[in-house]
Design a protein around this motif. Structure first.
Motif, PDB file in Angstrom:
ATOM      1  N   ALA A   1       0.838  -1.214   0.000  1.00 52.18           N
ATOM      2  CA  ALA A   1       0.000   0.000   0.000  1.00 52.18           C
ATOM      3  C   ALA A   1       0.869   1.258   0.000  1.00 52.18           C
ATOM      4  N   ARG A   2       1.926   1.236   0.780  1.00 50.76           N
ATOM      5  CA  ARG A   2       2.829   2.394   0.836  1.00 50.76           C
ATOM      6  C   ARG A   2       3.533   2.593  -0.505  1.00 50.76           C
ATOM      7  N   ARG A   3       4.001   1.498  -1.115  1.00 54.24           N
ATOM      8  CA  ARG A   3       4.696   1.617  -2.418  1.00 54.24           C
ATOM      9  C   ARG A   3       3.774   2.169  -3.499  1.00 54.24           C
ATOM     10  N   ILE A   4       2.515   1.746  -3.477  1.00 54.42           N
ATOM     11  CA  ILE A   4       1.555   2.219  -4.478  1.00 54.42           C
ATOM     12  C   ILE A   4       1.091   3.631  -4.157  1.00 54.42           C
ATOM     13  N   GLY A   5       1.009   3.947  -2.866  1.00 56.37           N
ATOM     14  CA  GLY A   5       0.519   5.257  -2.438  1.00 56.37           C
ATOM     15  C   GLY A   5      -0.927   5.232  -1.975  1.00 56.37           C
ATOM     16  N   ILE A   6      -1.465   4.042  -1.697  1.00 53.65           N
ATOM     17  CA  ILE A   6      -2.853   3.933  -1.237  1.00 53.65           C
ATOM     18  C   ILE A   6      -2.964   4.574   0.138  1.00 53.65           C
ATOM     19  N   GLU A   7      -3.948   5.462   0.279  1.00 53.18           N
ATOM     20  CA  GLU A   7      -4.158   6.174   1.536  1.00 53.18           C
ATOM     21  C   GLU A   7      -5.615   6.553   1.681  1.00 53.18           C
ATOM     22  N   ALA A   8      -5.960   7.117   2.829  1.00 54.36           N
ATOM     23  CA  ALA A   8      -7.333   7.551   3.076  1.00 54.36           C
ATOM     24  C   ALA A   8      -7.787   8.445   1.922  1.00 54.36           C
ATOM     25  N   GLY A   9      -9.019   8.222   1.481  1.00 55.67           N
ATOM     26  CA  GLY A   9      -9.582   8.984   0.367  1.00 55.67           C
ATOM     27  C   GLY A   9      -9.594   8.228  -0.954  1.00 55.67           C
ATOM     28  N   TRP A  10      -8.742   7.210  -1.099  1.00 54.14           N
ATOM     29  CA  TRP A  10      -8.791   6.396  -2.310  1.00 54.14           C
ATOM     30  C   TRP A  10     -10.139   5.687  -2.371  1.00 54.14           C
ATOM     31  N   GLU A  11     -10.531   5.264  -3.562  1.00 54.67           N
ATOM     32  CA  GLU A  11     -11.826   4.604  -3.767  1.00 54.67           C
ATOM     33  C   GLU A  11     -11.636   3.203  -4.317  1.00 54.67           C
ATOM     34  N   LEU A  12     -12.448   2.282  -3.804  1.00 58.05           N
ATOM     35  CA  LEU A  12     -12.413   0.894  -4.244  1.00 58.05           C
ATOM     36  C   LEU A  12     -13.658   0.599  -5.067  1.00 58.05           C
ATOM     37  N   ARG A  13     -13.456  -0.144  -6.139  1.00 59.83           N
ATOM     38  CA  ARG A  13     -14.545  -0.537  -7.033  1.00 59.83           C
ATOM     39  C   ARG A  13     -14.688  -2.048  -6.993  1.00 59.83           C
ATOM     40  N   HIS A  14     -15.910  -2.504  -6.657  1.00 66.05           N
ATOM     41  CA  HIS A  14     -16.196  -3.931  -6.572  1.00 66.05           C
ATOM     42  C   HIS A  14     -17.708  -4.103  -6.514  1.00 66.05           C
ATOM     43  N   PRO A  15     -18.258  -5.177  -7.093  1.00 59.63           N
ATOM     44  CA  PRO A  15     -19.713  -5.358  -7.079  1.00 59.63           C
ATOM     45  C   PRO A  15     -20.308  -5.585  -5.689  1.00 59.63           C
ATOM     46  N   ALA A  16     -19.501  -5.934  -4.674  1.00 58.70           N
ATOM     47  CA  ALA A  16     -20.037  -6.119  -3.327  1.00 58.70           C
ATOM     48  C   ALA A  16     -20.343  -4.786  -2.634  1.00 58.70           C
ATOM     49  N   ILE A  17     -19.800  -3.697  -3.158  1.00 55.79           N
ATOM     50  CA  ILE A  17     -20.110  -2.370  -2.632  1.00 55.79           C
ATOM     51  C   ILE A  17     -21.508  -1.995  -3.112  1.00 55.79           C
ATOM     52  N   ASP A  18     -22.341  -1.504  -2.198  1.00 55.57           N
ATOM     53  CA  ASP A  18     -23.690  -1.052  -2.573  1.00 55.57           C
ATOM     54  C   ASP A  18     -23.544   0.002  -3.673  1.00 55.57           C
ATOM     55  N   GLN A  19     -23.993  -0.324  -4.862  1.00 55.30           N
ATOM     56  CA  GLN A  19     -23.780   0.541  -6.020  1.00 55.30           C
ATOM     57  C   GLN A  19     -24.508   1.885  -5.917  1.00 55.30           C
ATOM     58  N   ASP A  20     -25.538   1.964  -5.110  1.00 55.39           N
ATOM     59  CA  ASP A  20     -26.220   3.241  -4.889  1.00 55.39           C
ATOM     60  C   ASP A  20     -25.402   4.165  -3.987  1.00 55.39           C
ATOM     61  N   ARG A  21     -24.485   3.601  -3.233  1.00 53.47           N
ATOM     62  CA  ARG A  21     -23.651   4.372  -2.301  1.00 53.47           C
ATOM     63  C   ARG A  21     -22.203   4.466  -2.767  1.00 53.47           C
ATOM     64  N   ALA A  22     -21.850   3.710  -3.782  1.00 53.76           N
ATOM     65  CA  ALA A  22     -20.448   3.572  -4.189  1.00 53.76           C
ATOM     66  C   ALA A  22     -19.832   4.891  -4.647  1.00 53.76           C
ATOM     67  N   ALA A  23     -18.657   5.192  -4.113  1.00 56.13           N
ATOM     68  CA  ALA A  23     -17.888   6.356  -4.551  1.00 56.13           C
ATOM     69  C   ALA A  23     -17.408   6.162  -5.987  1.00 56.13           C
ATOM     70  N   TRP A  24     -17.150   4.891  -6.353  1.00 52.28           N
ATOM     71  CA  TRP A  24     -16.710   4.542  -7.710  1.00 52.28           C
ATOM     72  C   TRP A  24     -17.548   3.356  -8.158  1.00 52.28           C
ATOM     73  N   PRO A  25     -18.776   3.603  -8.631  1.00 51.61           N
ATOM     74  CA  PRO A  25     -19.671   2.497  -9.013  1.00 51.61           C
ATOM     75  C   PRO A  25     -19.180   1.743 -10.233  1.00 51.61           C
ATOM     76  N   CYS A  26     -19.630   0.514 -10.332  1.00 49.83           N
ATOM     77  CA  CYS A  26     -19.257  -0.347 -11.461  1.00 49.83           C
ATOM     78  C   CYS A  26     -19.701   0.251 -12.799  1.00 49.83           C
ATOM     79  N   SER A  27     -20.749   1.028 -12.787  1.00 45.96           N
ATOM     80  CA  SER A  27     -21.271   1.606 -14.029  1.00 45.96           C
ATOM     81  C   SER A  27     -20.486   2.822 -14.507  1.00 45.96           C
ATOM     82  N   ALA A  28     -19.637   3.396 -13.649  1.00 41.38           N
ATOM     83  CA  ALA A  28     -18.881   4.602 -13.998  1.00 41.38           C
ATOM     84  C   ALA A  28     -17.726   4.254 -14.935  1.00 41.38           C
ATOM     85  N   ALA A  29     -17.330   5.231 -15.701  1.00 36.87           N
ATOM     86  CA  ALA A  29     -16.172   5.052 -16.595  1.00 36.87           C
ATOM     87  C   ALA A  29     -14.924   4.841 -15.765  1.00 36.87           C
ATOM     88  N   GLU A  30     -13.979   4.136 -16.351  1.00 39.52           N
ATOM     89  CA  GLU A  30     -12.699   3.881 -15.670  1.00 39.52           C
ATOM     90  C   GLU A  30     -12.039   5.197 -15.414  1.00 39.52           C
TER      91      GLU A  30
END
Length: 164
Positions: free
Chosen positions: A135-164
């Motif tokens: 995580a440190r090498r990549i730079g992952i930190e608070a505020g990053w967004e995760l995309r996955h179908p298990a995330i409630d898509q109505d609440r998702a910061a980065w929904p599956c339907s959004a463009a990459e």
């Protein structure tokens, strides 16, 4: 894994598949998570732990992980979570996310076999575990967004339907 304040057995996870500027292929899949932040992206192949028995076992007692692998723990509701490293042989980074998939906290390089609780915070709905130090090498930190179908898509910061 338990609910509210209960210490949960930790699993392990590992690896990075891609970084900054990566063009991800295809729609959301259950076996892949994508993260983005600060113009960078990362992708991990994951095992999903969304049932209590899977969460208790996690990836304990494994000696190694393939590069680019991880484990995504998903809880039915946001809650207070804590992990420990008992019976976990590989150093881990733990990425704690809210209900929308936004990173709230990153715990770097959890020590194998350590039974000290690692608290992720309140209102955590999922946790991604990857190889320690990644995580440190990549730079992952608070505020990053995760995309996955298990995330409630109505609440998702980065929904599956959004463009990459």
């Amino acid at each position: 894994m338990g609910s509210g304040g209960q210490i949960v057995r930790v699993a392990l996870a590992a690896g990075m598949v891609a970084l900054a500027g990566m063009a991800a292929a295809g729609p959301c899949r259950e076996d892949v998570v994508k993260l983005r932040g600060d113009g960078d992206q990362a992708r991990f192949r994951v095992e999903l732990a969304d049932e209590e028995a899977e969460q208790r076992q996690g990836l304990m007692n494994r000696d190694s992980l393939a590069s680019g692998a991880g484990m995504l723990f998903v809880y039915p509701e946001p809650q207070r979570v804590a992990f420990w490293m008992k019976n976990t042989r590989i150093p881990l980074d733990m990425i704690f996310l809210d209900a929308g998939g936004t990173v709230q906290k990153v715990h770097h390089e959890a020590v194998p076999h350590d039974e000290t609780p690692i608290f992720g915070g309140d209102n955590i709905q999922s946790v991604l575990e990857i190889n320690g130090g990644l995580a440190r090498r990549i730079g992952i930190e608070a505020g990053w967004e995760l995309r996955h179908p298990a995330i409630d898509q109505d609440r998702a910061a980065w929904p599956c339907s959004a463009a990459e």
